[in-house]
Design a protein around this motif. Structure first.
Motif: not given
Length: 399
Positions: A29, A32, A53, A149, A153, A231, A235
């Protein structure tokens, strides 16, 4: 005797799978929150940027159908370690790709490599951890996923503002290499694994046998809908928050993913509740929180939106922890294939809904995204009801 909570082997197992989950989800991720940057760099639309992704999760999902069977013959630890190392190296290479097409090709290959750990980790836990401690152990593994995750990010968002997205992605790759080393050093060797000769020609009948189990079908549907909701929301939240009236920077948008810490807590806490009060009851609670969090993001206040993201993450990770641990208990035989199918539908949900949600976002705005999630939750509650009825005799008793 299987591994019990409180022992050194339990701690080593938890640390290893925490590190593996951290690496897997940080690598998966890391792009993302950078989708707005990819749109600008390669002159593409938000929906096209979401392919960075979606193609990874599709290739990951398809590979998982085979990896579980291969691990039955080759063993668990070696495949999981190779998966982490290869995916990390590919991430470093991704950072230097000159075109979006080449980036997508590497992301496809990265999805193939990443499949090794999640496809096997749940099977490893079911085989090695005693049932009374399984919910907690699975929760710790899922918490590693959530922190990975979050870190992927946040780090990518922060470093993108300072040095650019390419430097950020390569840094995530180096962190993946370090996590793979920790995993390899501390994970206990399998003690309850029995090697079975596995031919790829026999995979389809084994997978089909799992699809005839009504409880597993409900769990597969839940995996699709849970991940699809998750997601889709994350997203496109970056596109919403970098635009007016918020106009947040990439580092600030990345820092919002600290709400994943709510998932770190909820996956272990709700896992314990499920062990005590029953999985179906706690799963309904998780779904209700997920829906509430999504609805809160409709508010124009930035702080209410952030609270909504936190509640949403809390509900998602708790629900996923329960559903994923339930698969191993619902499967009559061939745990690897049962878990592989759950993850297949889980990541197909990510791919289909992640890109489909982009179409809704482009045409209906943020209300379209939240409307899709609300529909998914309603269907999930129906599946939960069917699952409860069909699993009544297998539901844990209250203590």
């Amino acid at each position: 005797m299987k591994i019990q909570q409180g022992t050194r082997m339990f701690r080593n197992t938890s640390l290893a799978l925490f590190a593996g989950g951290f690496s897997t989800f940080a690598l998966l991720y890391s792009l993302q929150p950078l989708m707005p940057e990819l749109s600008e760099t390669f002159a593409i639309t938000p929906t096209q940027a979401s392919l960075s992704l979606s193609v990874t999760t599709i290739s990951m999902a398809l590979t998982m159908l085979l990896i579980g069977s291969l691990s039955d013959a080759w063993g668990r630890k070696s495949i999981m370690t190779a998966s982490l190392v290869t995916a990390s190296v590919i991430a470093i290479l991704t950072a230097v790709m000159p075109s979006f097409v080449l980036l997508l090709i590497l992301r496809v290959l990265q999805g193939v490599a990443l499949a090794g750990l999640p496809a096997i980790a749940m099977t490893y836990l079911v085989e090695e951890i005693e049932p009374a401690s399984l919910g907690y152990a699975m929760g710790l593994y899922i918490s590693g996923n959530s922190i990975g995750g979050m870190a992927g990010r946040m780090i990518s968002g922060l470093l993108t503002d300072i040095w650019g997205w390419r430097y950020a992605v390569s840094t995530i790759g180096l962190l993946g290499v370090a996590s793979a080393l920790i995993f390899w050093m501390v994970i206990p060797s399998s003690r309850h694994f029995v090697s079975r000769t596995s031919r790829l020609s026999g995979v389809v009948p084994l997978l089909w046998s799992q699809l005839r189990n009504p409880r597993l079908l409900c769990l597969y549907g839940l995996g699709f809908l849970l991940m699809g909701s998750f997601v889709t929301l994350f997203n496109y939240i970056g596109f919403k928050l970098t635009a007016a009236p918020y106009n947040l920077s990439q580092s600030l948008v990345g820092s919002i993913f600290v709400v994943y810490l709510m998932g770190t807590f909820s996956s272990t806490w709700m896992g314990r509740l499920a062990d005590r009060y029953g999985r179906s009851r706690v799963l309904v609670l998780g779904l209700a929180l997920l829906l509430l969090g999504a609805l809160l993001t409709l508010n124009d206040s930035l702080w209410v939106t952030i609270i909504g993201l936190a509640v949403f993450a809390f509900g998602f990770f708790g629900s996923h922890s329960i559903a994923s641990s339930w698969v191993g208990l619902a499967a009559d035989t061939h745990l690897s294939q049962a878990n592989a199918l759950y993850l297949f539908f889980y990541y197909i949900g990510s791919s289909v809904s992640g890109t489909g949600g982009g179409m809704l976002f482009s045409s209906l705005g943020w209300h379209g995204v939240v409307g899709m999630i609300a529909g998914y939750v309603i269907i999930s509650l129906l599946l939960c009801y069917i699952l409860t009825v069909s699993s009544k005799s297998n539901e844990p008793k209250n203590r």
